[in-house]
Scaffold this motif. Structure first.
Motif, PDB file in Angstrom:
ATOM      1  N   ALA A  94       0.701  -6.580   9.286  1.00  0.00           N
ATOM      2  CA  ALA A  94       1.078  -5.497   8.371  1.00  0.00           C
ATOM      3  C   ALA A  94       2.445  -5.755   7.732  1.00  0.00           C
ATOM      4  CB  ALA A  94       1.116  -4.166   9.120  1.00  0.00           C
ATOM      5  N   PRO A  95       2.612  -5.396   6.462  1.00  0.00           N
ATOM      6  CA  PRO A  95       3.948  -5.391   5.882  1.00  0.00           C
ATOM      7  C   PRO A  95       4.781  -4.278   6.511  1.00  0.00           C
ATOM      8  CG  PRO A  95       2.377  -4.428   4.359  1.00  0.00           C
ATOM      9  CD  PRO A  95       1.584  -4.931   5.521  1.00  0.00           C
ATOM     10  N   ALA A  96       6.096  -4.325   6.331  1.00  0.00           N
ATOM     11  CA  ALA A  96       6.990  -3.373   6.991  1.00  0.00           C
ATOM     12  C   ALA A  96       8.005  -2.818   6.001  1.00  0.00           C
ATOM     13  CB  ALA A  96       7.713  -4.033   8.161  1.00  0.00           C
ATOM     14  N   VAL A  97       8.398  -1.574   6.232  1.00  0.00           N
ATOM     15  CA  VAL A  97       9.403  -0.915   5.398  1.00  0.00           C
ATOM     16  C   VAL A  97      10.491  -0.335   6.294  1.00  0.00           C
ATOM     17  CG1 VAL A  97       9.857   0.909   3.711  1.00  0.00           C
ATOM     18  CG2 VAL A  97       7.699  -0.361   3.617  1.00  0.00           C
ATOM     19  N   ILE A  98      11.751  -0.585   5.928  1.00  0.00           N
ATOM     20  CA  ILE A  98      12.923  -0.015   6.586  1.00  0.00           C
ATOM     21  C   ILE A  98      13.253   1.297   5.887  1.00  0.00           C
ATOM     22  CG2 ILE A  98      15.384  -0.374   7.045  1.00  0.00           C
ATOM     23  CD1 ILE A  98      14.664  -3.469   6.609  1.00  0.00           C
ATOM     24  N   PHE A 124       1.327   0.428   6.766  1.00  0.00           N
ATOM     25  CA  PHE A 124       2.613  -0.239   6.880  1.00  0.00           C
ATOM     26  C   PHE A 124       3.237   0.021   8.250  1.00  0.00           C
ATOM     27  CE2 PHE A 124       1.989   0.424   2.383  1.00  0.00           C
ATOM     28  CZ  PHE A 124       2.484  -0.728   1.800  1.00  0.00           C
ATOM     29  N   SER A 125       3.880  -0.992   8.799  1.00  0.00           N
ATOM     30  CA  SER A 125       4.790  -0.767   9.914  1.00  0.00           C
ATOM     31  C   SER A 125       6.075  -0.172   9.345  1.00  0.00           C
ATOM     32  CB  SER A 125       5.111  -2.074  10.637  1.00  0.00           C
ATOM     33  OG  SER A 125       3.947  -2.643  11.204  1.00  0.00           O
ATOM     34  N   VAL A 126       6.714   0.705  10.106  1.00  0.00           N
ATOM     35  CA  VAL A 126       7.928   1.363   9.606  1.00  0.00           C
ATOM     36  C   VAL A 126       9.023   1.292  10.665  1.00  0.00           C
ATOM     37  CG1 VAL A 126       6.824   2.887   7.933  1.00  0.00           C
ATOM     38  CG2 VAL A 126       6.967   3.619  10.314  1.00  0.00           C
ATOM     39  N   LEU A 127      10.246   1.024  10.201  1.00  0.00           N
ATOM     40  CA  LEU A 127      11.419   0.964  11.066  1.00  0.00           C
ATOM     41  C   LEU A 127      12.452   1.944  10.531  1.00  0.00           C
ATOM     42  CD1 LEU A 127      13.197  -0.100  13.307  1.00  0.00           C
ATOM     43  CD2 LEU A 127      13.658  -2.132  11.928  1.00  0.00           C
ATOM     44  N   ASP A 169       8.868 -11.817   2.554  1.00  0.00           N
ATOM     45  CA  ASP A 169       8.282 -11.276   1.333  1.00  0.00           C
ATOM     46  C   ASP A 169       7.387 -10.070   1.596  1.00  0.00           C
ATOM     47  OD1 ASP A 169       6.150 -12.555   2.536  1.00  0.00           O
ATOM     48  OD2 ASP A 169       5.560 -13.708   0.769  1.00  0.00           O
ATOM     49  N   ARG A 170       7.330  -9.636   2.871  1.00  0.00           N
ATOM     50  CA  ARG A 170       6.536  -8.454   3.223  1.00  0.00           C
ATOM     51  C   ARG A 170       7.405  -7.363   3.850  1.00  0.00           C
ATOM     52  NH1 ARG A 170       0.801  -8.854   5.386  1.00  0.00           N
ATOM     53  NH2 ARG A 170       0.469  -7.510   3.583  1.00  0.00           N
ATOM     54  N   ILE A 171       8.739  -7.432   3.591  1.00  0.00           N
ATOM     55  CA  ILE A 171       9.659  -6.415   4.096  1.00  0.00           C
ATOM     56  C   ILE A 171      10.299  -5.700   2.908  1.00  0.00           C
ATOM     57  CG2 ILE A 171      11.711  -5.920   5.469  1.00  0.00           C
ATOM     58  CD1 ILE A 171      11.186  -8.494   7.035  1.00  0.00           C
ATOM     59  N   PHE A 316       4.666   0.079  -2.714  1.00  0.00           N
ATOM     60  CA  PHE A 316       4.839  -0.938  -1.677  1.00  0.00           C
ATOM     61  C   PHE A 316       3.563  -1.776  -1.480  1.00  0.00           C
ATOM     62  CE2 PHE A 316       8.642   1.490  -0.105  1.00  0.00           C
ATOM     63  CZ  PHE A 316       9.532   0.445  -0.258  1.00  0.00           C
ATOM     64  N   GLN A 317       2.414  -1.200  -1.730  1.00  0.00           N
ATOM     65  CA  GLN A 317       1.193  -2.017  -1.668  1.00  0.00           C
ATOM     66  C   GLN A 317       1.218  -3.111  -2.731  1.00  0.00           C
ATOM     67  OE1 GLN A 317      -1.688   1.117  -1.974  1.00  0.00           O
ATOM     68  NE2 GLN A 317      -1.913   1.343   0.238  1.00  0.00           N
ATOM     69  N   ASP A 318       1.666  -2.767  -3.928  1.00  0.00           N
ATOM     70  CA  ASP A 318       1.779  -3.760  -4.998  1.00  0.00           C
ATOM     71  C   ASP A 318       2.873  -4.784  -4.700  1.00  0.00           C
ATOM     72  OD1 ASP A 318      -0.262  -2.537  -6.391  1.00  0.00           O
ATOM     73  OD2 ASP A 318       1.069  -1.429  -7.729  1.00  0.00           O
ATOM     74  N   ALA A 319       3.996  -4.315  -4.125  1.00  0.00           N
ATOM     75  CA  ALA A 319       5.152  -5.187  -3.928  1.00  0.00           C
ATOM     76  C   ALA A 319       5.032  -6.078  -2.708  1.00  0.00           C
ATOM     77  CB  ALA A 319       6.425  -4.331  -3.819  1.00  0.00           C
ATOM     78  N   LEU A 320       4.427  -5.557  -1.629  1.00  0.00           N
ATOM     79  CA  LEU A 320       4.418  -6.268  -0.343  1.00  0.00           C
ATOM     80  C   LEU A 320       3.042  -6.741   0.075  1.00  0.00           C
ATOM     81  CD1 LEU A 320       6.744  -3.860   1.722  1.00  0.00           C
ATOM     82  CD2 LEU A 320       7.425  -5.798   0.275  1.00  0.00           C
ATOM     83  N   GLY A 321       2.004  -6.289  -0.601  1.00  0.00           N
ATOM     84  CA  GLY A 321       0.652  -6.599  -0.166  1.00  0.00           C
ATOM     85  C   GLY A 321       0.151  -5.545   0.801  1.00  0.00           C
ATOM     86  N   ARG A 322      -1.146  -5.539   1.010  1.00  0.00           N
ATOM     87  CA  ARG A 322      -1.751  -4.511   1.868  1.00  0.00           C
ATOM     88  C   ARG A 322      -1.883  -5.023   3.290  1.00  0.00           C
ATOM     89  NH1 ARG A 322      -4.207  -0.700  -1.629  1.00  0.00           N
ATOM     90  NH2 ARG A 322      -4.154  -1.409  -3.773  1.00  0.00           N
TER      91      ARG A 322
END
Length: 322
Positions: A94-98, A124-127, A169-171, A316-322
């Motif tokens: 999964a991509p991740a978002v801070i 998305f994983s989230v931190l 590239d997935r954060i 974020f789906q467009d920017a980081l991938g699904r």
């Protein structure tokens, strides 16, 4: 006769300078002090939280709750400073978002938890983290540096995710209010940070300080004194970084800004200024903006929840991938 006059004028100049610096200290102390512990939101957790806003007493947070989460301690990118965080894992690929909170808040704030819940249920994983001196992270000096130091905390979260194996590239990064400006500074300083979504940011610190002084009934000529006190008391250069650098250094990375036109805390012109700079910067992508009418400071997530979720997750789906 001339000597007594010179002495009197010199004494008056010293007294005026002392008064100016004293007022500068008072303003800096009042505007920079941040409380630890996050008392207004401390009861919230990813698995059970409510909206602490009297305008939305019946807001249902149930769809956005995250039952399984890890309670973390991890280092800031500034050595010797440890931060508190929550991590909600969406799986190994999964991509991740801070997620970065605003002034005097923490990861327990409903805006952070709602955005995290929206992202997590989209895969998305989230931190979420508490910035230094706030929430349950270590106290450095009890004062905000207006993002000029705190961006290193956000980049400590990036380091933690990268060490865990999330590809750079997935954060992405999300921030609200001062957390939005902090996220923009992190985005400018870390070229591997893939994308940023910010809510109600300021673009120019001198402008927002002047506007804050005016809003509180103080003359704007006091600003240099407050900036000097920040250097003398905390060693903080509050002009070291600018959120506008996120545009200048974006190098084609995507950026989304949401900012309501009824914001009385940070004027919407700051977000329009970010977009205008992007239009003039050859290496920048045009900033995607959403400027909803009748929406106050960081209010869009509560007032226009479904649209906010579509825009946030879609970006974020467009920017980081699904």
């Amino acid at each position: 006769m001339r000597k007594p006059v010179v002495v009197i004028l010199a004494a008056l100049a010293v007294a005026l300078a002392a008064a100016y610096l004293g007022i500068g200290y008072y303003l800096y102390d009042r505007l920079s002090a941040v409380p630890p512990g996050c008392p207004a939101h401390a009861a919230n957790r990813p698995d059970r939280f409510s909206v602490n806003d009297s305008r939305y007493p019946a807001f249902d947070t149930t769809p956005y709750r995250m039952p399984a989460y890890d309670d973390l301690r991890f280092p800031s990118r500034q050595p010797g400073l440890n931060l508190a965080g929550w991590y909600v894992d969406a799986g190994p690929d999964a991509p991740a978002v801070i997620l970065v909170h605003g002034l005097g808040a923490c990861k327990h704030e409903h805006n952070i938890l709602l955005a995290a819940g929206m992202l997590h249920r989209a895969g998305f994983s989230v931190l979420m983290l508490d910035l230094r001196d706030q929430g349950f992270s270590e106290v450095e000096d009890g004062r905000t540096a207006i993002g000029n130091e705190e961006y290193l905390d956000a980049l400590g979260a990036w380091d933690w995710l990268a060490a865990r194996g999330v590809p750079p590239d997935r954060i992405g990064i999300f921030g609200t209010s001062l957390g939005a400006a902090t996220a923009l500074t992190a985005f400018a300083q870390e070229p591997r940070l893939a994308a940023a979504f910010v809510d109600s940011p300021f673009a120019d610190l001198p402008a927002v300080i002047s506007e804050e002084l005016t809003r509180n009934g103080y003359p704007t000529f006091l600003m240099p004194g407050g900036l000097l006190m920040a250097r003398l008391i905390a060693g903080d250069d509050l002009l070291a970084h600018s959120p506008l650098d996120a545009i200048r250094r974006s190098a084609g990375r995507p950026l989304f800004v949401v900012h309501g036109d009824a914001d009385t805390r940070v004027d919407q012109h700051h977000s329009r200024d970010l977009a205008a700079l992007a239009a003039q910067t050859p290496d920048a992508r045009l900033v995607e903006t959403w400027l909803p009418a009748g929406v106050g400071h960081v209010e869009a997530i509560l007032k226009l929840t479904d649209e906010y979720e579509r825009r946030l997750t879609g970006f974020f789906q467009d920017a980081l991938g699904r």
